[in-house]
Write an enzyme that holds these catalytic residues in place. Structure first.
Site, short mmCIF file in Angstrom:
data_model
loop_
_atom_site.label_atom_id
_atom_site.label_comp_id
_atom_site.label_asym_id
_atom_site.label_seq_id
_atom_site.Cartn_x
_atom_site.Cartn_y
_atom_site.Cartn_z
N HIS A 71 -21.61 42.53 -13.67
CA HIS A 71 -21.03 41.63 -14.66
C HIS A 71 -20.39 42.43 -15.79
CE1 HIS A 71 -23.52 37.81 -13.57
NE2 HIS A 71 -22.85 38.30 -12.55
N GLU A 73 -20.66 42.38 -19.08
CA GLU A 73 -21.55 42.93 -20.10
C GLU A 73 -22.25 44.19 -19.59
OE1 GLU A 73 -21.64 38.35 -20.39
OE2 GLU A 73 -21.65 39.84 -18.81
N CYS A 108 -25.19 35.49 -18.43
CA CYS A 108 -25.96 34.78 -17.41
C CYS A 108 -27.46 34.86 -17.68
CB CYS A 108 -25.66 35.34 -16.02
SG CYS A 108 -26.25 37.02 -15.76
N CYS A 118 -27.87 39.20 -17.43
CA CYS A 118 -27.29 39.80 -18.63
C CYS A 118 -28.13 39.47 -19.87
CB CYS A 118 -25.84 39.35 -18.79
SG CYS A 118 -24.77 40.01 -17.50
#
Length: 160
Positions: A71, A73, A108, A118
């Protein structure tokens, strides 16, 4: 990782411009039917300096720990970790005291792949990220009840 030469000049506290830069990062993400294209920017708010950027699936699939599904992040965190030669879970030891994260979509709180979320990554950094600025809430397309808001909002998440 963004270098000073390829990072835009953004006025201190210009949240809209930082989010626009995160949107530019999201546009670099390869599209796919089972994911969103998300961008993120990690910033030292005291120095108004971009520490790293990331977008969905930016890193190669051969990386350990989150191959091929990284992801935005997490990409930011990995880049900081790589720069300092430490695991990404330990970046709290090198982040500046006033670090903020801009992300185009709510971090998430659940992963269909079973990888670490995350929200969990952010919270495990022991408050090193002071504020998370969020572009939009995650739609219910893939995760029907993303409760990321509850974990991050209590620690300083702001929806822009």
């Amino acid at each position: 990782m963004a270098s000073k030469s390829d990072s835009p000049v953004i006025a201190s506290g210009d949240h809209k411009a930082y989010m626009q830069y995160a949107i530019e990062q999201a546009r670099l993400s390869p599209p796919g039917p089972t994911k969103f294209c998300v961008g993120a920017v990690l910033v030292d708010a005291s120095k108004n300096e971009i520490l790293s950027t990331g977008y969905s699936q930016e890193l190669p699939g051969d990386r350990p720990g989150d191959p091929g599904t990284t992801h935005a992040e997490h990409c930011c965190f990995i880049k900081v970790a790589d720069k300092h030669g430490i695991p990404d879970a330990d970046i709290d030891t090198v982040l500046p005291p006033n670090t903020v994260l801009y992300t185009t979509m709510e971090p998430c709180n659940e992963r269909l792949t079973g990888n670490r979320t995350c929200v969990d990554r952010i919270l495990k950094l022991n408050g090193a990220i002071k504020v998370v600025y969020v572009g939009i809430r995650e739609p219910t397309t893939f995760i029907k009840d993303n409760a990321a808001s509850s974990g991050c909002r209590s620690r300083g998440s702001r929806l822009l």
